[in-house]
Design a protein around this motif. Structure first.
Motif, PDB file in Angstrom:
ATOM      1  N   GLY A 178     -14.630   4.229 -20.910  1.00  0.00           N
ATOM      2  CA  GLY A 178     -13.428   4.827 -20.342  1.00  0.00           C
ATOM      3  C   GLY A 178     -12.160   4.318 -21.006  1.00  0.00           C
ATOM      4  N   ALA A 179     -12.129   3.027 -21.338  1.00  0.00           N
ATOM      5  CA  ALA A 179     -10.958   2.456 -22.008  1.00  0.00           C
ATOM      6  C   ALA A 179     -10.719   3.137 -23.350  1.00  0.00           C
ATOM      7  CB  ALA A 179     -11.157   0.955 -22.200  1.00  0.00           C
ATOM      8  N   PHE A 180     -11.788   3.359 -24.111  1.00  0.00           N
ATOM      9  CA  PHE A 180     -11.650   4.019 -25.408  1.00  0.00           C
ATOM     10  C   PHE A 180     -11.308   5.494 -25.237  1.00  0.00           C
ATOM     11  CE2 PHE A 180     -13.770   0.214 -26.801  1.00  0.00           C
ATOM     12  CZ  PHE A 180     -13.361   0.045 -28.107  1.00  0.00           C
ATOM     13  N   ALA A 181     -11.935   6.132 -24.252  1.00  0.00           N
ATOM     14  CA  ALA A 181     -11.711   7.565 -24.048  1.00  0.00           C
ATOM     15  C   ALA A 181     -10.281   7.861 -23.624  1.00  0.00           C
ATOM     16  CB  ALA A 181     -12.689   8.092 -22.999  1.00  0.00           C
ATOM     17  N   GLU A 223      -6.378   3.465 -23.599  1.00  0.00           N
ATOM     18  CA  GLU A 223      -5.589   2.403 -22.962  1.00  0.00           C
ATOM     19  C   GLU A 223      -5.566   1.180 -23.884  1.00  0.00           C
ATOM     20  OE1 GLU A 223      -3.862   2.459 -20.324  1.00  0.00           O
ATOM     21  OE2 GLU A 223      -4.502   4.255 -19.248  1.00  0.00           O
ATOM     22  N   ILE A 224      -4.408   0.899 -24.486  1.00  0.00           N
ATOM     23  CA  ILE A 224      -4.318  -0.141 -25.509  1.00  0.00           C
ATOM     24  C   ILE A 224      -4.706  -1.512 -24.970  1.00  0.00           C
ATOM     25  CG2 ILE A 224      -2.726  -1.405 -27.006  1.00  0.00           C
ATOM     26  CD1 ILE A 224      -1.270   1.132 -27.552  1.00  0.00           C
ATOM     27  N   LEU A 225      -4.149  -1.902 -23.811  1.00  0.00           N
ATOM     28  CA  LEU A 225      -4.440  -3.229 -23.279  1.00  0.00           C
ATOM     29  C   LEU A 225      -5.904  -3.382 -22.891  1.00  0.00           C
ATOM     30  CD1 LEU A 225      -1.346  -4.204 -21.094  1.00  0.00           C
ATOM     31  CD2 LEU A 225      -2.039  -5.125 -23.305  1.00  0.00           C
ATOM     32  N   GLN A 226      -6.504  -2.319 -22.359  1.00  0.00           N
ATOM     33  CA  GLN A 226      -7.914  -2.381 -21.979  1.00  0.00           C
ATOM     34  C   GLN A 226      -8.807  -2.515 -23.206  1.00  0.00           C
ATOM     35  OE1 GLN A 226      -8.811   0.982 -19.486  1.00  0.00           O
ATOM     36  NE2 GLN A 226      -7.466   0.305 -17.831  1.00  0.00           N
ATOM     37  N   VAL A 227      -8.495  -1.741 -24.230  1.00  0.00           N
ATOM     38  CA  VAL A 227      -9.251  -1.842 -25.480  1.00  0.00           C
ATOM     39  C   VAL A 227      -9.061  -3.226 -26.097  1.00  0.00           C
ATOM     40  CG1 VAL A 227      -9.452  -0.958 -27.845  1.00  0.00           C
ATOM     41  CG2 VAL A 227      -9.167   0.632 -25.938  1.00  0.00           C
ATOM     42  N   LEU A 228      -7.832  -3.744 -26.027  1.00  0.00           N
ATOM     43  CA  LEU A 228      -7.545  -5.065 -26.578  1.00  0.00           C
ATOM     44  C   LEU A 228      -8.351  -6.144 -25.856  1.00  0.00           C
ATOM     45  CD1 LEU A 228      -5.841  -6.818 -28.504  1.00  0.00           C
ATOM     46  CD2 LEU A 228      -4.071  -6.885 -26.730  1.00  0.00           C
ATOM     47  N   LEU A 229      -8.437  -6.065 -24.520  1.00  0.00           N
ATOM     48  CA  LEU A 229      -9.204  -7.046 -23.755  1.00  0.00           C
ATOM     49  C   LEU A 229     -10.668  -7.044 -24.172  1.00  0.00           C
ATOM     50  CD1 LEU A 229      -9.558  -9.084 -21.430  1.00  0.00           C
ATOM     51  CD2 LEU A 229      -9.876  -7.128 -19.888  1.00  0.00           C
ATOM     52  N   PHE A 230     -11.269  -5.859 -24.235  1.00  0.00           N
ATOM     53  CA  PHE A 230     -12.677  -5.779 -24.617  1.00  0.00           C
ATOM     54  C   PHE A 230     -12.878  -6.242 -26.060  1.00  0.00           C
ATOM     55  CE2 PHE A 230     -16.184  -3.355 -26.573  1.00  0.00           C
ATOM     56  CZ  PHE A 230     -17.247  -3.867 -25.823  1.00  0.00           C
ATOM     57  N   SER A 231     -11.940  -5.904 -26.933  1.00  0.00           N
ATOM     58  CA  SER A 231     -12.053  -6.296 -28.340  1.00  0.00           C
ATOM     59  C   SER A 231     -12.031  -7.811 -28.495  1.00  0.00           C
ATOM     60  CB  SER A 231     -10.918  -5.672 -29.158  1.00  0.00           C
ATOM     61  OG  SER A 231     -10.932  -4.266 -29.055  1.00  0.00           O
ATOM     62  N   VAL A 268      -1.893  -6.050 -13.651  1.00  0.00           N
ATOM     63  CA  VAL A 268      -2.930  -6.982 -14.105  1.00  0.00           C
ATOM     64  C   VAL A 268      -4.306  -6.365 -13.955  1.00  0.00           C
ATOM     65  CG1 VAL A 268      -4.022  -9.203 -13.656  1.00  0.00           C
ATOM     66  CG2 VAL A 268      -1.528  -9.018 -13.626  1.00  0.00           C
ATOM     67  N   LEU A 269      -4.555  -5.733 -12.812  1.00  0.00           N
ATOM     68  CA  LEU A 269      -5.862  -5.111 -12.591  1.00  0.00           C
ATOM     69  C   LEU A 269      -6.098  -3.944 -13.546  1.00  0.00           C
ATOM     70  CD1 LEU A 269      -6.144  -5.130  -8.681  1.00  0.00           C
ATOM     71  CD2 LEU A 269      -7.321  -6.608 -10.320  1.00  0.00           C
ATOM     72  N   HIS A 270      -5.007  -3.285 -13.932  1.00  0.00           N
ATOM     73  CA  HIS A 270      -5.139  -2.138 -14.825  1.00  0.00           C
ATOM     74  C   HIS A 270      -5.592  -2.563 -16.220  1.00  0.00           C
ATOM     75  CE1 HIS A 270      -4.454   1.915 -16.264  1.00  0.00           C
ATOM     76  NE2 HIS A 270      -3.721   1.442 -17.257  1.00  0.00           N
ATOM     77  N   ILE A 275      -6.236   5.257 -32.625  1.00  0.00           N
ATOM     78  CA  ILE A 275      -5.619   3.983 -32.269  1.00  0.00           C
ATOM     79  C   ILE A 275      -6.649   3.024 -31.681  1.00  0.00           C
ATOM     80  CG2 ILE A 275      -4.050   2.873 -30.625  1.00  0.00           C
ATOM     81  CD1 ILE A 275      -2.052   5.046 -31.137  1.00  0.00           C
ATOM     82  N   ALA A 276      -7.466   3.498 -30.730  1.00  0.00           N
ATOM     83  CA  ALA A 276      -8.457   2.623 -30.094  1.00  0.00           C
ATOM     84  C   ALA A 276      -9.446   2.041 -31.102  1.00  0.00           C
ATOM     85  CB  ALA A 276      -9.184   3.376 -28.969  1.00  0.00           C
ATOM     86  N   PRO A 277     -10.074   2.865 -31.966  1.00  0.00           N
ATOM     87  CA  PRO A 277     -10.989   2.267 -32.951  1.00  0.00           C
ATOM     88  C   PRO A 277     -10.302   1.348 -33.952  1.00  0.00           C
ATOM     89  CG  PRO A 277     -10.767   4.645 -33.313  1.00  0.00           C
ATOM     90  CD  PRO A 277     -10.157   4.338 -31.989  1.00  0.00           C
ATOM     91  N   ILE A 278      -9.043   1.650 -34.307  1.00  0.00           N
ATOM     92  CA  ILE A 278      -8.301   0.771 -35.216  1.00  0.00           C
ATOM     93  C   ILE A 278      -8.115  -0.608 -34.580  1.00  0.00           C
ATOM     94  CG2 ILE A 278      -5.978   0.312 -36.106  1.00  0.00           C
ATOM     95  CD1 ILE A 278      -7.451   2.033 -37.964  1.00  0.00           C
ATOM     96  N   ILE A 279      -7.669  -0.623 -33.326  1.00  0.00           N
ATOM     97  CA  ILE A 279      -7.453  -1.890 -32.628  1.00  0.00           C
ATOM     98  C   ILE A 279      -8.767  -2.644 -32.483  1.00  0.00           C
ATOM     99  CG2 ILE A 279      -6.843  -2.905 -30.393  1.00  0.00           C
ATOM    100  CD1 ILE A 279      -4.701  -0.777 -30.114  1.00  0.00           C
ATOM    101  N   PHE A 280      -9.821  -1.943 -32.093  1.00  0.00           N
ATOM    102  CA  PHE A 280     -11.113  -2.593 -31.905  1.00  0.00           C
ATOM    103  C   PHE A 280     -11.598  -3.234 -33.204  1.00  0.00           C
ATOM    104  CE2 PHE A 280     -15.786  -2.414 -32.109  1.00  0.00           C
ATOM    105  CZ  PHE A 280     -16.098  -3.220 -31.024  1.00  0.00           C
ATOM    106  N   CYS A 281     -11.610  -2.465 -34.286  1.00  0.00           N
ATOM    107  CA  CYS A 281     -12.122  -2.985 -35.561  1.00  0.00           C
ATOM    108  C   CYS A 281     -11.271  -4.144 -36.074  1.00  0.00           C
ATOM    109  CB  CYS A 281     -12.162  -1.867 -36.609  1.00  0.00           C
ATOM    110  SG  CYS A 281     -13.392  -0.589 -36.287  1.00  0.00           S
ATOM    111  N   THR A 282      -9.956  -3.998 -35.975  1.00  0.00           N
ATOM    112  CA  THR A 282      -9.057  -5.034 -36.502  1.00  0.00           C
ATOM    113  C   THR A 282      -9.158  -6.327 -35.705  1.00  0.00           C
ATOM    114  OG1 THR A 282      -7.510  -3.299 -37.195  1.00  0.00           O
ATOM    115  CG2 THR A 282      -6.679  -5.538 -37.148  1.00  0.00           C
ATOM    116  N   VAL A 283      -9.130  -6.220 -34.376  1.00  0.00           N
ATOM    117  CA  VAL A 283      -9.183  -7.410 -33.533  1.00  0.00           C
ATOM    118  C   VAL A 283     -10.536  -8.105 -33.648  1.00  0.00           C
ATOM    119  CG1 VAL A 283      -9.113  -8.242 -31.154  1.00  0.00           C
ATOM    120  CG2 VAL A 283      -7.465  -6.537 -31.915  1.00  0.00           C
TER     121      VAL A 283
END
Length: 443
Positions: free
Chosen positions: A156-159, A162-170, A146-148, A64-72
Motif C-alpha cells: 500500500g505504501a508503494f501503491a 507515500e514518501i515517508l512510509q516508503v522511506l521507513l520500510f526502505s 506519526v501513525l501515518h 518516486i517510490a522505487p527510486i527512494i527504495f533502491c537508493t536508500v
C-alpha cells in the motif's frame, strides 16, 4: 558491484543545438503556455491541456517510490557501520530544524517590516471557500502524523506513493540486508542494477518535461487569469523577494561555509528548477535531483536518507509562506498580533509544516492549521489568498527544492561523505538530465 560515476566527457549540452537542450525546451514551453493561457483561455482550460501537466507529474510520481527504495536500501546495505545511518539521520534533522527556523523568522521579519496586508481595504472573506482546507488541517494532529508514517501494508505504501512510509520500510529493509552480510550480496547487486534501470526510466520520462510544463502553465493562466496576480501583486512580490533573499543570503552563506557557490549550484540544477516552475510541484524534480546530487559527489547513503526526508521535514519555502501569509491575513483583517502571538506562529509552524507533508495543497493546509492555533478568527481570511495560492505554490516548491539540494550537500560535507573533486568538476559545467544514462557506468 554497480557504482555511479561521473562521465568524463565534455558537458552534455556542449555538442547539442540549443533547441535540443532540455532547460531551453522547458523555458520555451513555459512562455508558450503562459501566452496560450492569456490569449486563448477557453483552449487552455480544456481538460486535455490540463492532462498534459497532470500526466507528466503522474509519470514522475510513478517512479518516486522505487527510486527512494533502491537508493536508500543500496546506501544502507553497503555501509558496514549501522551507527552511521543514525548519525546521518540525526545530522539531517538538526540541520532541517535550524534552517527551517531561519526561514520562519525571515518571513516574520519581512512581514512586520513591509506590512503587505496593511490598508487592504474590504477584506471580507468567504469562510465556506476555505472550509475544506481548515477541516483537513484539523485532521493533521501530531499523533496522526506519526501513525501515518507506518503503512498499513508495504504494498500500500508503494501503491499510494507515500514518501515517508516508503522511506521507513526502505530503512528497515536496508538494515536487514546489511545484517545478512555476504549472503545478501545477490540482492544488493540486484537492487543496484534496478536503481540504474529506474534512472533510465527517468531519463526517458524527462524528455516529456516541456509538454508537461506547457500544459500546466497554460491551464493555470487560463483558469486563474492574469488579473488574479494583479489583485494581490504586493503579497506575491513580497513572498518571491523574501524567498530569493533566503536562497541567496541564508543558503548562500551556508553554501559558502561548505566551500561552494550557491549561484553555481543553482545553475547546476536549473533544469529541475524550470520543471518545478512549470508544474508547481517539487516532486516532479525529485528523482533527477537525487541523481544529480550523487554525481555532484554526495554519497549514495546521504542522498538516499537526506533528500526523501527533506521533502517532509525541510520545507523552507512553505515555512516562509506560512509566517508571511499569516501576518498578511492578520493585517488585512485589522488584527494586531502581539509578540507572544507571533512567537506562537513560529512554534506552531514548525510542527504544522511537517504534519501536512504529502497532502495536495499542503502549503494552504498548513496555513489553516497555523491560523487556527494563533487565532481562529483569522481562518476565514484564508479566502483572501485562495485565488493566488497557485502562483504562491510555485515559489514554495522552488524554494523547497533549493533548500533540500543544499541540505544534502551540507550533510554529506558534515559527514565527510562529499567528494570535493566531483563537486568542483560538476559545478564548473552544465549537464543535461536527459543524458543521465551517459553518466552511469558499471564496473
Amino acid at each position: 558491484m554497480a557504482t555511479t560515476t561521473v562521465a568524463t566527457a565534455a558537458p552534455a549540452s556542449a555538442g547539442k543545438p540549443w533547441y535540443k537542450i532540455l532547460y531551453v525546451q522547458v523555458l520555451i514551453a513555459i512562455v508558450l503556455g503562459a501566452l496560450v493561457g492569456a490569449f486563448w483561455p477557453s483552449l487552455a482550460t480544456n481538460e486535455w491541456i490540463k492532462a498534459l501537466g497532470d500526466g507528466f507529474i503522474k509519470l514522475i510520481k510513478m517512479v518516486i517510490a522505487p527510486i527512494i527504495f533502491c537508493t536508500v536500501v543500496s546506501g544502507i546495505a553497503h555501509i558496514q557501520d549501522a551507527k552511521k545511518v543514525g548519525r546521518i539521520g540525526v545530522k539531517a534533522l538538526v540541520y532541517f530544524e535550524v534552517v527551517s527556523t531561519f526561514a520562519l523568522v525571515l518571513g516574520l521579519l519581512v512581514g512586520n517590516l513591509v506590512r503587505p496586508g496593511a490598508g487592504f481595504g474590504n477584506a471580507a472573506a468567504n469562510a465556506q471557500a476555505v472550509a475544506g482546507y481548515a477541516k483537513q488541517a484539523e485532521a493533521q494532529k501530531s499523533v496522526d502524523f506519526v501513525l501515518h508514517i507506518i503503512p498499513d501494508t508495504v504494498v500500500g505504501a508503494f501503491a499510494q506513493g507515500e514518501i515517508l512510509q516508503v522511506l521507513l520500510f526502505s530503512v528497515l529493509f536496508g538494515f536487514a540486508l546489511m545484517g545478512l552480510g555476504e549472503r545478501g550480496h545477490t540482492i544488493r547487486s540486484f537492487i543496484d542494477d534496478a536503481a540504474h534501470a529506474v534512472f533510465g526510466v527517468i531519463s526517458i520520462v524527462m524528455r516529456a518535461a516541456p509538454i508537461g510544463a506547457f500544459g500546466a502553465m497554460a491551464f493555470t493562466i487560463g483558469k486563474f487569469g492574469t488579473g488574479a496576480i494583479l489583485n494581490l501583486m504586493g503579497l506575491i512580490a513580497t513572498f518571491y523577494l523574501t524567498a530569493a533573499l533566503f536562497v541567496l543570503v541564508v543558503l548562500g552563506f551556508i553554501a559558502r561555509t561548505a566551500g561552494f557557490s550557491i549561484f553555481k549550484f543553482l545553475a547546476y540544477i536549473k533544469d529541475e528548477l524550470l520543471i518545478v516552475l512549470g508544474t508547481s510541484s517539487s516532486e516532479s524534480a525529485l528523482p533527477s535531483l537525487m541523481e544529480k546530487l550523487e554525481r555532484l559527489g554526495c554519497s549514495k547513503s546521504v542522498v538516499g536518507l537526506v533528500v526523501p526526508t527533506g521533502y517532509s521535514f525541510n520545507l523552507d519555502g512553505t515555512n516562509i509562506y506560512m509566517t508571511l501569509a499569516t501576518l498578511f491575513i492578520a493585517q488585512a483583517l485589522g488584527f494586531d498580533l502581539s509578540f507572544g502571538q507571533q512567537l506562537t506562529i513560529l512554534i506552531v509552524a514548525m510542527l504544522t509544516s511537517k504534519g501536512a507533508s504529502g497532502i495536495t495543497g499542503a502549503g494552504f493546509i498548513t496555513l489553516a492549521a497555523t491560523l487556527a492555533v494563533v487565532d481562529p478568527r483569522l481562518v476565514p481570511g484564508m479566502a483572501i489568498v485562495l485565488g493566488i495560492d497557485k502562483f504562491m505554490s510555485e515559489c514554495r516548491a522552488l524554494t523547497n527544492l533549493c533548500g533540500n539540494g543544499v541540505a544534502c550537500v551540507i550533510v554529506a560535507w558534515w559527514e565527510g561523505e562529499l567528494d570535493r573533486d566531483k563537486l568542483n568538476a560538476n559545478l564548473a559545467r552544465q549537464i543535461d538530465p536527459t543524458d543521465l544514462e551517459t553518466a552511469l557506468t558499471t564496473d
